[in-house]
Design an enzyme around this catalytic site. Sequence first.
Site, short mmCIF file in Angstrom:
data_model
loop_
_atom_site.label_atom_id
_atom_site.label_comp_id
_atom_site.label_asym_id
_atom_site.label_seq_id
_atom_site.Cartn_x
_atom_site.Cartn_y
_atom_site.Cartn_z
N PHE A 186 33.34 103.63 43.52
CA PHE A 186 31.91 103.91 43.63
C PHE A 186 31.10 102.78 42.99
CE2 PHE A 186 33.89 108.18 43.38
CZ PHE A 186 33.34 108.78 44.51
N PHE A 240 35.02 103.73 39.03
CA PHE A 240 33.56 103.86 38.97
C PHE A 240 32.95 102.56 38.43
CE2 PHE A 240 35.32 108.08 38.11
CZ PHE A 240 34.52 108.95 38.86
N ASP A 241 31.83 102.14 39.04
CA ASP A 241 30.95 101.19 38.39
C ASP A 241 30.23 101.95 37.26
OD1 ASP A 241 29.27 98.98 37.88
OD2 ASP A 241 27.78 99.72 39.30
N GLY A 242 29.59 101.21 36.35
CA GLY A 242 28.92 101.87 35.22
C GLY A 242 27.45 102.15 35.48
#
Length: 361
Positions: A329, A212-214
């Site tokens: 993502f 995941f991106d943040g």
Amino acid sequence: APGTMSGSGPEEPQPSDAAEVQLQEAEQDWEAAKAFYDNLTSKRPRPPKPQHAITVAVSSRALFDLVEERRIYEEQGVEKYVEYQQKNENVTLKPGPAFYFVKALEHVNARLLELYPDDEERFDIVLMTNNHAQVGVRLINSINHYGLTIERFCMTGGKSPIGYLTAYLTNLYLSADSEKVQEAIEAGIASATMFTANKDVPYSDTQLRVAFDGDAVLFSDESEQIVKEQGLDRFFEHEQLNENKPLAQGPLKGFLEDLGKLQKKFYAKNERLNCPIRTFLVTARSAASSGARVLKTLRSWGLEIDEALFLAGAPKGPILVKIRPHIFFDDQMFHVEGAQKLGTIAAHVPYGIAQKYHKPA
């Protein structure tokens, strides 16, 4: 009086009584039918009930490679497309961008069923497609060819699937159609547009790996707005001032939470070192300048992330090659494209201020 009956026989039910009797009979019939269905046995695991499941809805173009079929649809129209699909219904479709992710979900399910045979808290994959029902045979044949366990189909015949996504209590929706994904995000459903990698890389078949991106993915785009509008120095200052204030949640926070719940089921059986789920945070943030707030936010949510990689603006593609996630993502298309070029299956989350700066083509 005319119309009355004499004698001591039973009274005829009044209209309201008759309706009540009919309702009771209908409820008894429904209970009997439900009991019959619930008692059916099969060697195949039955889909969990939606209220217990983690429902992942996948479009047919995300699950399978339908590039050629899409070309026929766009150039020759729906009738020729359906005709082509029917003629080729015994030709197995090739894997699409979500295929290995779905395979990994099913591996997690198999492990969960070994440890918790009576528990329904596991993934339920639903094929959610705006295809016409006539195309269903080819999809079913391809699913059976690969041994996938996808029992629920929703074929909307060209209509938007968003209402069905809500009815299925969908936890994550993956599609190759960016407009439908945008519509789902706006309806509050965690969603992403799938992109095929430009290179074939091997994926783990024993561990689901999700990156995941943040900002604007796990978290809101609050901090990203400051970067875009006020610059990097103001962003660093803001993050340090607000280090102990948790970030608001983003569209994929719920899915990370779902993965965490399942991980804890493995930990409870002393399977932490052999857990078939691993999660990664891959963020352009700098650890020293803006990393503490991210980690404290996750802690405040009661969530663990297995690995956190703070890249301080460096490209994400080379790191993702080492991680080899089944899905990554990100809200920014240039990160998605960079990941794609190096062989990572990337999914674009159309959420937050970044969409104003780079609209997907």
